[in-house]
Design a protein around this motif. Structure first.
Motif, PDB file in Angstrom:
ATOM      1  N   ASN A 189      -4.691  -3.207 -19.780  1.00 34.81           N
ATOM      2  CA  ASN A 189      -5.514  -2.236 -20.507  1.00 34.81           C
ATOM      3  C   ASN A 189      -5.463  -0.822 -19.928  1.00 34.81           C
ATOM      4  OD1 ASN A 189      -6.330  -4.263 -22.289  1.00 34.81           O
ATOM      5  ND2 ASN A 189      -8.041  -4.826 -20.973  1.00 34.81           N
ATOM      6  N   GLN A 190      -4.436  -0.524 -19.148  1.00 39.82           N
ATOM      7  CA  GLN A 190      -4.221   0.843 -18.703  1.00 39.82           C
ATOM      8  C   GLN A 190      -3.358   1.564 -19.739  1.00 39.82           C
ATOM      9  OE1 GLN A 190      -5.352   2.520 -16.119  1.00 39.82           O
ATOM     10  NE2 GLN A 190      -6.361   0.847 -15.059  1.00 39.82           N
ATOM     11  N   HIS A 191      -3.380   2.877 -19.715  1.00 41.13           N
ATOM     12  CA  HIS A 191      -2.537   3.655 -20.626  1.00 41.13           C
ATOM     13  C   HIS A 191      -1.074   3.467 -20.244  1.00 41.13           C
ATOM     14  CE1 HIS A 191      -5.791   5.701 -22.653  1.00 41.13           C
ATOM     15  NE2 HIS A 191      -6.373   5.821 -21.468  1.00 41.13           N
ATOM     16  N   ILE A 192      -0.248   3.237 -21.243  1.00 43.46           N
ATOM     17  CA  ILE A 192       1.168   2.978 -21.009  1.00 43.46           C
ATOM     18  C   ILE A 192       1.846   4.178 -20.351  1.00 43.46           C
ATOM     19  CG2 ILE A 192       3.370   2.442 -22.132  1.00 43.46           C
ATOM     20  CD1 ILE A 192       1.429   0.114 -22.084  1.00 43.46           C
ATOM     21  N   ASP A 193       1.488   5.380 -20.777  1.00 48.01           N
ATOM     22  CA  ASP A 193       2.094   6.581 -20.186  1.00 48.01           C
ATOM     23  C   ASP A 193       1.800   6.671 -18.698  1.00 48.01           C
ATOM     24  OD1 ASP A 193       3.057   7.308 -22.659  1.00 48.01           O
ATOM     25  OD2 ASP A 193       1.338   8.582 -23.112  1.00 48.01           O
ATOM     26  N   TYR A 194       0.580   6.375 -18.317  1.00 53.26           N
ATOM     27  CA  TYR A 194       0.222   6.400 -16.898  1.00 53.26           C
ATOM     28  C   TYR A 194       0.985   5.338 -16.121  1.00 53.26           C
ATOM     29  CZ  TYR A 194      -2.273   5.499 -12.610  1.00 53.26           C
ATOM     30  OH  TYR A 194      -2.561   5.286 -11.296  1.00 53.26           O
ATOM     31  N   LEU A 195       1.097   4.148 -16.685  1.00 56.70           N
ATOM     32  CA  LEU A 195       1.800   3.071 -15.991  1.00 56.70           C
ATOM     33  C   LEU A 195       3.291   3.380 -15.838  1.00 56.70           C
ATOM     34  CD1 LEU A 195       0.058  -0.040 -17.538  1.00 56.70           C
ATOM     35  CD2 LEU A 195      -0.187   0.831 -15.223  1.00 56.70           C
ATOM     36  N   LEU A 196       3.904   3.957 -16.868  1.00 64.46           N
ATOM     37  CA  LEU A 196       5.310   4.343 -16.754  1.00 64.46           C
ATOM     38  C   LEU A 196       5.496   5.418 -15.692  1.00 64.46           C
ATOM     39  CD1 LEU A 196       6.447   4.392 -20.474  1.00 64.46           C
ATOM     40  CD2 LEU A 196       7.198   2.833 -18.682  1.00 64.46           C
ATOM     41  N   TRP A 197       4.590   6.377 -15.660  1.00 65.55           N
ATOM     42  CA  TRP A 197       4.640   7.414 -14.636  1.00 65.55           C
ATOM     43  C   TRP A 197       4.488   6.799 -13.249  1.00 65.55           C
ATOM     44  CZ3 TRP A 197       0.735   9.002 -11.251  1.00 65.55           C
ATOM     45  CH2 TRP A 197       1.010  10.149 -10.526  1.00 65.55           C
ATOM     46  N   SER A 198       3.558   5.868 -13.132  1.00 66.12           N
ATOM     47  CA  SER A 198       3.309   5.213 -11.857  1.00 66.12           C
ATOM     48  C   SER A 198       4.529   4.402 -11.396  1.00 66.12           C
ATOM     49  CB  SER A 198       2.084   4.313 -11.985  1.00 66.12           C
ATOM     50  OG  SER A 198       1.846   3.637 -10.809  1.00 66.12           O
ATOM     51  N   PHE A 199       5.154   3.658 -12.318  1.00 65.62           N
ATOM     52  CA  PHE A 199       6.357   2.907 -11.973  1.00 65.62           C
ATOM     53  C   PHE A 199       7.470   3.837 -11.510  1.00 65.62           C
ATOM     54  CE2 PHE A 199       4.652  -0.815 -14.187  1.00 65.62           C
ATOM     55  CZ  PHE A 199       5.118  -1.824 -13.358  1.00 65.62           C
ATOM     56  N   ASN A 200       7.613   4.966 -12.180  1.00 64.31           N
ATOM     57  CA  ASN A 200       8.642   5.924 -11.764  1.00 64.31           C
ATOM     58  C   ASN A 200       8.336   6.491 -10.385  1.00 64.31           C
ATOM     59  OD1 ASN A 200      10.338   5.689 -13.953  1.00 64.31           O
ATOM     60  ND2 ASN A 200       9.169   7.158 -15.161  1.00 64.31           N
ATOM     61  N   GLN A 201       7.070   6.678 -10.071  1.00 64.21           N
ATOM     62  CA  GLN A 201       6.693   7.150  -8.742  1.00 64.21           C
ATOM     63  C   GLN A 201       7.049   6.120  -7.678  1.00 64.21           C
ATOM     64  OE1 GLN A 201       5.079  10.180  -7.882  1.00 64.21           O
ATOM     65  NE2 GLN A 201       5.739  10.712  -9.937  1.00 64.21           N
ATOM     66  N   TYR A 202       6.857   4.842  -7.981  1.00 68.26           N
ATOM     67  CA  TYR A 202       7.223   3.792  -7.033  1.00 68.26           C
ATOM     68  C   TYR A 202       8.735   3.673  -6.871  1.00 68.26           C
ATOM     69  CZ  TYR A 202       2.536   1.980  -6.395  1.00 68.26           C
ATOM     70  OH  TYR A 202       1.223   1.840  -6.063  1.00 68.26           O
ATOM     71  N   LYS A 203       9.466   3.879  -7.968  1.00 65.37           N
ATOM     72  CA  LYS A 203      10.923   3.822  -7.865  1.00 65.37           C
ATOM     73  C   LYS A 203      11.458   4.991  -7.044  1.00 65.37           C
ATOM     74  CE  LYS A 203      13.586   2.193 -11.067  1.00 65.37           C
ATOM     75  NZ  LYS A 203      14.059   0.856 -11.296  1.00 65.37           N
ATOM     76  N   ASN A 204      10.789   6.140  -7.144  1.00 66.82           N
ATOM     77  CA  ASN A 204      11.144   7.300  -6.337  1.00 66.82           C
ATOM     78  C   ASN A 204      10.285   7.235  -5.075  1.00 66.82           C
ATOM     79  OD1 ASN A 204      11.974   9.694  -5.334  1.00 66.82           O
ATOM     80  ND2 ASN A 204      11.222  10.939  -7.023  1.00 66.82           N
ATOM     81  N   ILE A 205      10.807   6.669  -4.044  1.00 64.28           N
ATOM     82  CA  ILE A 205      10.052   6.280  -2.851  1.00 64.28           C
ATOM     83  C   ILE A 205       9.348   7.454  -2.175  1.00 64.28           C
ATOM     84  CG2 ILE A 205      10.298   5.205  -0.577  1.00 64.28           C
ATOM     85  CD1 ILE A 205      12.632   3.622  -1.742  1.00 64.28           C
ATOM     86  N   ILE A 206       9.758   8.654  -2.450  1.00 56.95           N
ATOM     87  CA  ILE A 206       9.176   9.827  -1.789  1.00 56.95           C
ATOM     88  C   ILE A 206       7.691   9.963  -2.115  1.00 56.95           C
ATOM     89  CG2 ILE A 206       9.263  12.345  -1.652  1.00 56.95           C
ATOM     90  CD1 ILE A 206      12.276  12.049  -2.308  1.00 56.95           C
ATOM     91  N   PHE A 207       7.307   9.692  -3.339  1.00 63.83           N
ATOM     92  CA  PHE A 207       5.932   9.943  -3.765  1.00 63.83           C
ATOM     93  C   PHE A 207       4.979   8.791  -3.469  1.00 63.83           C
ATOM     94  CE2 PHE A 207       8.557  12.600  -6.558  1.00 63.83           C
ATOM     95  CZ  PHE A 207       8.103  13.827  -6.123  1.00 63.83           C
ATOM     96  N   ARG A 208       5.426   7.573  -3.685  1.00 59.65           N
ATOM     97  CA  ARG A 208       4.598   6.398  -3.402  1.00 59.65           C
ATOM     98  C   ARG A 208       5.415   5.433  -2.576  1.00 59.65           C
ATOM     99  NH1 ARG A 208       0.746   4.801  -8.453  1.00 59.65           N
ATOM    100  NH2 ARG A 208      -0.033   6.875  -8.818  1.00 59.65           N
ATOM    101  N   ASN A 209       5.142   5.407  -1.312  1.00 59.01           N
ATOM    102  CA  ASN A 209       5.917   4.578  -0.408  1.00 59.01           C
ATOM    103  C   ASN A 209       5.147   3.305  -0.095  1.00 59.01           C
ATOM    104  OD1 ASN A 209       7.810   3.640   1.294  1.00 59.01           O
ATOM    105  ND2 ASN A 209       7.498   5.164   2.897  1.00 59.01           N
ATOM    106  N   ASN A 210       5.401   2.281  -0.873  1.00 53.33           N
ATOM    107  CA  ASN A 210       4.789   0.974  -0.705  1.00 53.33           C
ATOM    108  C   ASN A 210       5.914  -0.048  -0.694  1.00 53.33           C
ATOM    109  OD1 ASN A 210       3.587  -1.552  -1.104  1.00 53.33           O
ATOM    110  ND2 ASN A 210       1.884  -0.646  -2.216  1.00 53.33           N
ATOM    111  N   PHE A 211       6.161  -0.649   0.462  1.00 56.18           N
ATOM    112  CA  PHE A 211       7.312  -1.535   0.617  1.00 56.18           C
ATOM    113  C   PHE A 211       7.301  -2.678  -0.392  1.00 56.18           C
ATOM    114  CE2 PHE A 211       9.141  -5.391   2.438  1.00 56.18           C
ATOM    115  CZ  PHE A 211      10.460  -4.981   2.535  1.00 56.18           C
ATOM    116  N   LEU A 212       6.180  -3.326  -0.571  1.00 55.43           N
ATOM    117  CA  LEU A 212       6.108  -4.481  -1.465  1.00 55.43           C
ATOM    118  C   LEU A 212       6.409  -4.078  -2.904  1.00 55.43           C
ATOM    119  CD1 LEU A 212       5.496  -7.479  -1.705  1.00 55.43           C
ATOM    120  CD2 LEU A 212       3.123  -6.894  -2.028  1.00 55.43           C
ATOM    121  N   MET A 213       5.772  -3.034  -3.370  1.00 49.97           N
ATOM    122  CA  MET A 213       5.977  -2.605  -4.752  1.00 49.97           C
ATOM    123  C   MET A 213       7.390  -2.046  -4.950  1.00 49.97           C
ATOM    124  SD  MET A 213       4.270  -2.685  -7.472  1.00 49.97           S
ATOM    125  CE  MET A 213       4.347  -2.018  -9.102  1.00 49.97           C
ATOM    126  N   ASN A 214       7.878  -1.307  -3.976  1.00 51.61           N
ATOM    127  CA  ASN A 214       9.238  -0.770  -4.087  1.00 51.61           C
ATOM    128  C   ASN A 214      10.268  -1.884  -4.161  1.00 51.61           C
ATOM    129  OD1 ASN A 214       8.297   1.828  -3.967  1.00 51.61           O
ATOM    130  ND2 ASN A 214       8.614   2.028  -1.790  1.00 51.61           N
TER     131      ASN A 214
END
Length: 81
Positions: free
Chosen positions: A35-60
């Motif tokens: 039930n989160q906004h799809i745009d926010y989730l896509l942005w968040s996934f892209n942030q995790y894929k780009n390790i510079i912004f969200r550095n979380n080993f498990l999620m990455n």
């Protein structure tokens, strides 16, 4: 699209940390995806894929090999169950 998202969730164990199916009776501290906004989730996934912004080993490590279409399938399945 629906079944592909379901299979991807099982492969990557999204339901365990994010408690998507609500069958775990534990208090989890991971963000809610359903039930989160799809745009926010896509942005968040892209942030995790780009390790510079969200550095979380498990999620990455979980989403490193997913394409944008796989991510969209996962999000479609989560928001339709």
């Amino acid at each position: 699209m629906f079944l592909k998202g379901k299979n991807l969730i099982k492969i990557h164990n999204c339901f365990f940390c994010h408690n998507i199916f609500k069958f775990l009776k534990i208090k989890n501290f991971y963000p809610k995806i359903k039930n989160q906004h799809i745009d926010y989730l896509l942005w968040s996934f892209n942030q995790y894929k780009n390790i510079i912004f969200r550095n979380n080993f498990l999620m990455n490590s979980q989403i490193n090999n997913l394409s944008i279409f796989d991510i969209k399938n996962i999000l479609f399945f989560i928001n339709k169950i």
